[in-house]
Design an enzyme around this catalytic site. Sequence first.
Site, PDB file in Angstrom:
ATOM      1  N   ASP A 173       0.816  -1.387   0.176  1.00 43.61           N
ATOM      2  CA  ASP A 173       0.085   0.091   0.143  1.00 43.61           C
ATOM      3  C   ASP A 173       0.947   1.309   0.059  1.00 43.61           C
ATOM      4  O   ASP A 173       1.417   1.583   1.059  1.00 43.61           O
ATOM      5  CB  ASP A 173      -0.820  -0.029   1.242  1.00 43.61           C
ATOM      6  N   THR A 229     -12.731  -8.978  -1.714  1.00 42.59           N
ATOM      7  CA  THR A 229     -13.803  -8.176  -1.111  1.00 42.59           C
ATOM      8  C   THR A 229     -13.941  -6.829  -1.353  1.00 42.59           C
ATOM      9  O   THR A 229     -14.657  -6.082  -0.751  1.00 42.59           O
ATOM     10  CB  THR A 229     -13.947  -8.415   0.659  1.00 42.59           C
ATOM     11  N   ALA A 230     -13.172  -6.254  -2.395  1.00 44.30           N
ATOM     12  CA  ALA A 230     -13.056  -5.009  -2.575  1.00 44.30           C
ATOM     13  C   ALA A 230     -13.830  -4.419  -3.978  1.00 44.30           C
ATOM     14  O   ALA A 230     -15.152  -4.420  -3.721  1.00 44.30           O
ATOM     15  CB  ALA A 230     -11.646  -4.658  -2.957  1.00 44.30           C
ATOM     16  N   ARG A 231     -13.391  -4.385  -4.970  1.00 46.35           N
ATOM     17  CA  ARG A 231     -14.080  -4.012  -6.087  1.00 46.35           C
ATOM     18  C   ARG A 231     -13.709  -5.257  -7.268  1.00 46.35           C
ATOM     19  O   ARG A 231     -12.577  -5.569  -7.713  1.00 46.35           O
ATOM     20  CB  ARG A 231     -13.606  -2.592  -6.669  1.00 46.35           C
ATOM     21  N   ASP A 255     -16.609 -11.727  -3.345  1.00 45.52           N
ATOM     22  CA  ASP A 255     -17.451 -10.958  -3.143  1.00 45.52           C
ATOM     23  C   ASP A 255     -18.156  -9.690  -3.714  1.00 45.52           C
ATOM     24  O   ASP A 255     -18.921  -8.996  -3.715  1.00 45.52           O
ATOM     25  CB  ASP A 255     -17.322 -10.521  -1.652  1.00 45.52           C
ATOM     26  N   GLU A 260     -22.121  -5.654 -11.492  1.00 43.54           N
ATOM     27  CA  GLU A 260     -23.290  -6.029 -10.423  1.00 43.54           C
ATOM     28  C   GLU A 260     -24.705  -5.554 -10.989  1.00 43.54           C
ATOM     29  O   GLU A 260     -24.882  -4.278 -11.327  1.00 43.54           O
ATOM     30  CB  GLU A 260     -22.621  -5.515  -9.268  1.00 43.54           C
ATOM     31  N   HIS A 279     -21.929  -9.346  -2.956  1.00 43.93           N
ATOM     32  CA  HIS A 279     -21.123  -8.230  -2.556  1.00 43.93           C
ATOM     33  C   HIS A 279     -21.862  -7.927  -1.187  1.00 43.93           C
ATOM     34  O   HIS A 279     -22.425  -6.773  -1.124  1.00 43.93           O
ATOM     35  CB  HIS A 279     -21.295  -6.991  -3.529  1.00 43.93           C
ATOM     36  N   ILE A 280     -21.792  -8.762  -0.170  1.00 41.73           N
ATOM     37  CA  ILE A 280     -22.565  -8.511   1.081  1.00 41.73           C
ATOM     38  C   ILE A 280     -21.390  -8.368   2.116  1.00 41.73           C
ATOM     39  O   ILE A 280     -21.771  -8.477   3.169  1.00 41.73           O
ATOM     40  CB  ILE A 280     -23.499  -9.555   1.439  1.00 41.73           C
ATOM     41  N   GLY A 281     -20.151  -8.285   1.965  1.00 34.73           N
ATOM     42  CA  GLY A 281     -19.153  -8.255   2.906  1.00 34.73           C
ATOM     43  C   GLY A 281     -19.672  -7.326   4.044  1.00 34.73           C
ATOM     44  O   GLY A 281     -19.441  -7.407   5.221  1.00 34.73           O
TER      45      GLY A 281
END
Length: 312
Positions: A173, A229-231, A255, A260, A279-281
């Site tokens: 990062d 679990t991001a995009r 996710d 979508e 996409h429910i994280g």
Amino acid sequence: MSQGCILITAADLAPQALALLADYDIVYAGKTPTEDDIVALCREHDPVAIIVRYSKVGAAAMDAAPSLKVISKHGSGTDTIDKVAAQQRGIEVVAAIGANASAVAEQALALLLACAKSVPQLDERMHEGLWDKATHKSLELGGKTIGLVGMGAIGQRFARMAAALDMRVLGFDPYARHWPENVEQADLETIWRESDVVSLHCPLTEDNRQMINAQTLAKCRKGVIIVNTARGGLIDEAALLAAVQVGQVRMAGLDSFAVEPMTAGHSFQNQPGFILSPHIGGVTGDAYVNMGLGAARNALAVLAKSGGTIAA
């Protein structure tokens, strides 16, 4: 007397958040609003703020709402908001960063464990009356290396979970302000080369779109697990499908997806090697409240600066 209209691009908002916005007229866009719906509602109601849950907010919506001061994201990812257009129009874009960190990190852990331990597949076979003890071998995560792309609130929380499993944790990062002690700082080439698991926790930008692709997957260890679990736009879906089919990727726990909601006929459906969630994280009871409160407070803070209200 109302201090203006606030548009919610969804059918609901947490009651605790609505209580903060009591001085405003609230307009809901519905469960599945389109961009055209958002533009029409902006033209009709001229909101001073938009709280974004679903759909995109682009230049057309901004131009249809001359009183608009702030676009507040119900969550952390602002890729559905045209930030360049907002800046050009003097509209502030804010996000409820960290409000759903626990929920999303837990979903990433659930997907990782499901991939490593074949939980859905074994459950299905058990319900069919089968007993695979003599033939099944799971993956043990202790001692393995996990590479995290993105070390924000979600990435840092997931890093602690991975470390608790006795995994070696690498992180990438370039924008991180604080680096956790239990994470080794690494470049992307090291992440691809040394990770048994790669998990994505970064925002989607034009610079990192489809960062998981045929070239980067080829650099990974054979049998790598991919968790996202991001995009969805971070992954070249065709390349991932091919890598799973030839065994370069052991399992993918996803996710989020490029388009979508996912519709019937998607190439990942009914494919061995994929564990999918819609996409429910960040969708938990606690996160729903926290994101609503964060989005409302952020909107009110900007309106207060512009003379629109008193911040809660």
